[in-house]
Design a protein around this motif. Structure first.
Motif, PDB file in Angstrom:
ATOM      1  N   PRO A 125       0.810  -1.274  -0.058  1.00 18.78           N
ATOM      2  CA  PRO A 125      -0.005  -0.108  -0.145  1.00 18.78           C
ATOM      3  C   PRO A 125       0.873   1.129  -0.137  1.00 18.78           C
ATOM      4  N   ASP A 126       1.844   1.228   0.535  1.00 23.73           N
ATOM      5  CA  ASP A 126       2.802   2.564   0.642  1.00 23.73           C
ATOM      6  C   ASP A 126       4.422   1.940   0.312  1.00 23.73           C
ATOM      7  N   PRO A 127       4.684   2.146  -1.014  1.00 24.62           N
ATOM      8  CA  PRO A 127       6.137   1.758  -1.159  1.00 24.62           C
ATOM      9  C   PRO A 127       7.044   2.678  -0.379  1.00 24.62           C
ATOM     10  N   LEU A 128       6.947   3.987  -0.145  1.00 27.05           N
ATOM     11  CA  LEU A 128       7.921   4.788   0.702  1.00 27.05           C
ATOM     12  C   LEU A 128       8.031   4.347   1.893  1.00 27.05           C
ATOM     13  N   ALA A 129       7.068   3.861   2.601  1.00 23.14           N
ATOM     14  CA  ALA A 129       7.219   3.305   3.949  1.00 23.14           C
ATOM     15  C   ALA A 129       7.855   2.008   3.925  1.00 23.14           C
ATOM     16  N   ALA A 130       7.676   1.108   2.927  1.00 21.19           N
ATOM     17  CA  ALA A 130       8.311  -0.083   2.546  1.00 21.19           C
ATOM     18  C   ALA A 130       9.850   0.189   2.500  1.00 21.19           C
ATOM     19  N   LEU A 131       9.911   1.181   1.690  1.00 21.27           N
ATOM     20  CA  LEU A 131      11.399   1.240   1.422  1.00 21.27           C
ATOM     21  C   LEU A 131      12.078   1.730   2.750  1.00 21.27           C
ATOM     22  N   ASP A 132      11.540   2.478   3.856  1.00 16.53           N
ATOM     23  CA  ASP A 132      12.024   2.948   4.881  1.00 16.53           C
ATOM     24  C   ASP A 132      12.266   1.484   5.891  1.00 16.53           C
ATOM     25  N   GLN A 133      11.332   0.598   5.696  1.00 13.44           N
ATOM     26  CA  GLN A 133      11.512  -0.935   6.182  1.00 13.44           C
ATOM     27  C   GLN A 133      12.770  -1.665   5.703  1.00 13.44           C
ATOM     28  N   ALA A 159      11.989   8.167  -8.690  1.00  8.31           N
ATOM     29  CA  ALA A 159      12.724   9.375  -8.291  1.00  8.31           C
ATOM     30  C   ALA A 159      12.669   9.634  -6.946  1.00  8.31           C
ATOM     31  N   LYS A 160      11.334   9.628  -6.252  1.00 13.54           N
ATOM     32  CA  LYS A 160      11.083   9.925  -4.926  1.00 13.54           C
ATOM     33  C   LYS A 160      11.899   8.986  -3.839  1.00 13.54           C
ATOM     34  N   MET A 161      11.796   7.613  -4.443  1.00  9.82           N
ATOM     35  CA  MET A 161      12.545   6.451  -3.491  1.00  9.82           C
ATOM     36  C   MET A 161      13.863   6.885  -3.417  1.00  9.82           C
ATOM     37  N   VAL A 162      14.530   7.113  -4.584  1.00 10.50           N
ATOM     38  CA  VAL A 162      16.102   7.484  -4.760  1.00 10.50           C
ATOM     39  C   VAL A 162      16.384   8.791  -3.774  1.00 10.50           C
ATOM     40  N   HIS A 163      15.434   9.698  -4.009  1.00  6.88           N
ATOM     41  CA  HIS A 163      15.717  10.901  -2.898  1.00  6.88           C
ATOM     42  C   HIS A 163      15.628  10.645  -1.406  1.00  6.88           C
ATOM     43  N   ARG A 168      21.436   5.627   1.483  1.00  5.09           N
ATOM     44  CA  ARG A 168      21.403   4.598   2.605  1.00  5.09           C
ATOM     45  C   ARG A 168      21.041   3.108   1.724  1.00  5.09           C
ATOM     46  N   ILE A 169      20.534   3.163   0.693  1.00  5.59           N
ATOM     47  CA  ILE A 169      20.099   1.723   0.293  1.00  5.59           C
ATOM     48  C   ILE A 169      20.154   2.099  -1.497  1.00  5.59           C
ATOM     49  N   SER A 170      20.230   1.170  -2.319  1.00  5.03           N
ATOM     50  CA  SER A 170      20.389   1.506  -3.749  1.00  5.03           C
ATOM     51  C   SER A 170      18.676   1.167  -4.294  1.00  5.03           C
ATOM     52  N   VAL A 171      18.377   2.208  -5.167  1.00  4.03           N
ATOM     53  CA  VAL A 171      17.019   1.947  -5.689  1.00  4.03           C
ATOM     54  C   VAL A 171      17.256   1.462  -7.053  1.00  4.03           C
ATOM     55  N   ILE A 182      16.819   3.235 -21.575  1.00  8.20           N
ATOM     56  CA  ILE A 182      17.366   3.248 -20.105  1.00  8.20           C
ATOM     57  C   ILE A 182      17.893   4.345 -19.900  1.00  8.20           C
ATOM     58  N   ALA A 183      18.711   5.274 -20.756  1.00  5.05           N
ATOM     59  CA  ALA A 183      19.082   6.407 -20.210  1.00  5.05           C
ATOM     60  C   ALA A 183      18.245   7.524 -19.848  1.00  5.05           C
ATOM     61  N   SER A 184      17.094   7.640 -20.433  1.00  3.24           N
ATOM     62  CA  SER A 184      16.122   8.586 -19.799  1.00  3.24           C
ATOM     63  C   SER A 184      15.561   8.301 -18.615  1.00  3.24           C
ATOM     64  N   VAL A 185      15.493   7.024 -18.277  1.00  2.00           N
ATOM     65  CA  VAL A 185      15.069   6.472 -16.925  1.00  2.00           C
ATOM     66  C   VAL A 185      16.030   6.792 -15.874  1.00  2.00           C
ATOM     67  N   LEU A 186      17.335   6.579 -16.281  1.00  2.00           N
ATOM     68  CA  LEU A 186      18.431   6.894 -15.323  1.00  2.00           C
ATOM     69  C   LEU A 186      18.355   8.323 -14.938  1.00  2.00           C
ATOM     70  N   ARG A 187      18.286   9.040 -15.898  1.00  2.00           N
ATOM     71  CA  ARG A 187      18.463  10.609 -15.779  1.00  2.00           C
ATOM     72  C   ARG A 187      17.110  11.040 -14.995  1.00  2.00           C
ATOM     73  N   ALA A 188      15.929  10.574 -15.314  1.00  2.53           N
ATOM     74  CA  ALA A 188      14.676  11.052 -14.518  1.00  2.53           C
ATOM     75  C   ALA A 188      14.704  10.758 -13.053  1.00  2.53           C
ATOM     76  N   THR A 189      15.412   9.571 -12.825  1.00  2.20           N
ATOM     77  CA  THR A 189      15.389   9.119 -11.337  1.00  2.20           C
ATOM     78  C   THR A 189      16.401   9.392 -10.698  1.00  2.20           C
ATOM     79  N   GLY A 190      17.786   9.221 -11.306  1.00  2.00           N
ATOM     80  CA  GLY A 190      18.993   9.331 -10.222  1.00  2.00           C
ATOM     81  C   GLY A 190      19.462   8.202  -9.981  1.00  2.00           C
ATOM     82  N   ALA A 191      18.772   7.081 -10.386  1.00  8.99           N
ATOM     83  CA  ALA A 191      19.369   5.805 -10.102  1.00  8.99           C
ATOM     84  C   ALA A 191      20.707   5.508 -10.818  1.00  8.99           C
ATOM     85  N   THR A 192      21.295   4.464  -9.992  1.00  5.98           N
ATOM     86  CA  THR A 192      22.846   4.265 -10.686  1.00  5.98           C
ATOM     87  C   THR A 192      22.989   2.623 -10.886  1.00  5.98           C
ATOM     88  N   GLU A 193      21.910   2.086 -10.961  1.00  3.74           N
ATOM     89  CA  GLU A 193      21.939   0.598 -11.263  1.00  3.74           C
ATOM     90  C   GLU A 193      20.617   0.273 -12.056  1.00  3.74           C
TER      91      GLU A 193
END
Length: 235
Positions: A125-133, A159-163, A168-171, A182-193
């Motif tokens: 229900p709440d992916p950001l809360a799950a990220l914290d867990q 992008a919200k998850m990466v921020h 502290r964890i890789s998204v 893939i290039a546009s997704v990495l640029r839009a999110t800030g993810a590195t993998e």
């Protein structure tokens, strides 16, 4: 870092030769990826890149019984005995939220193995809360499509998850990624993998019964892996 999911030894070698930095080892990718056999784990452990085993005893969502949890614990032990680098986990409660208590048990069994929280995070229900867990539990990374069927459609949440992760964890975005997007997704999110299949359909052999998945069998393509690695490096 590009992670490739495979369900055959040939696929694992194609991923490595194409430049993948890590391999997610599964069986039955047609079912979203299930636990690979002990024999496949042992064979893939010889590869010179980290190999993580999917720990998922059946298809469907991720509310697992006590008996299924015991199977998962035994499969984690098999991955460790095979010499793999890590495991991929995910469990949810009856209300759909992440089952932190059961995940803590699985994490403890994994010990010093690397751990990825899989796309269970896309159906809570709440992916950001799950990220914290996941951070509190000590996971190395989370695999997510941003709670959408395909990662390119979920870049806002990713992008919200990466921020929120703040290093502290890789998204790791995954699902629907290609060398073209893939290039546009990495640029839009800030993810590195990123996580992808880089596979193509193989024509099924005629037989008296359908031994292939309904959508056809797919195999990992070295050229597709190589193209995605190049696109990521350019990004």
């Amino acid at each position: 870092m590009l992670e490739i999911c495979v369900d055959t030894l040939a696929g694992a070698y194609a991923a490595f030769k194409g430049g993948a930095g890590r391999i997610e080892l599964c069986s039955a990718l047609s079912e979203g990826g299930l636990t690979p056999s002990a024999g496949l784990m042992q064979a893939a452990a010889a590869l010179p890149v980290p190999v993580y085993a999917m720990i998922r005893p059946r298809a469907g969502l991720f509310l697992f019984s006590e008996a299924e949890t015991e199977i998962m614990l035994a499969d984690i032990a098999a991955a460790r005995a095979a010499g793999l680098a890590g495991v991929v986990l995910g469990v949810q409660q009856a209300d759909g939220a992440l089952d932190a208590a059961r995940l803590a048990t699985l994490k403890a069994a994994a010990g010093d193995l690397g751990t990825t929280l899989h796309r269970v995070i896309d159906v809570v229900p709440d992916p950001l809360a799950a990220l914290d867990q996941a951070i509190e539990l000590g996971f190395s990374r989370v695999l997510t499509s941003g709670a959408e069927p395909l990662a390119p459609d979920g870049v806002g949440l990713i992008a919200k998850m990466v921020h929120r992760a703040a290093g502290r964890i890789s998204v790791m975005p995954g699902c629907g990624l290609t060398a073209d997007n893939i290039a546009s997704v990495l640029r839009a999110t800030g993810a590195t993998e990123a996580h992808a299949a880089c596979s193509g359909k193989v024509a099924g052999d005629p037989a008296f019964s359908d031994f292939d998945p309904p959508g056809g069998r797919f195999e990992t393509r070295e050229a597709d892996v190589r193209a995605m690695v190049a696109a990521m490096q350019a990004a």
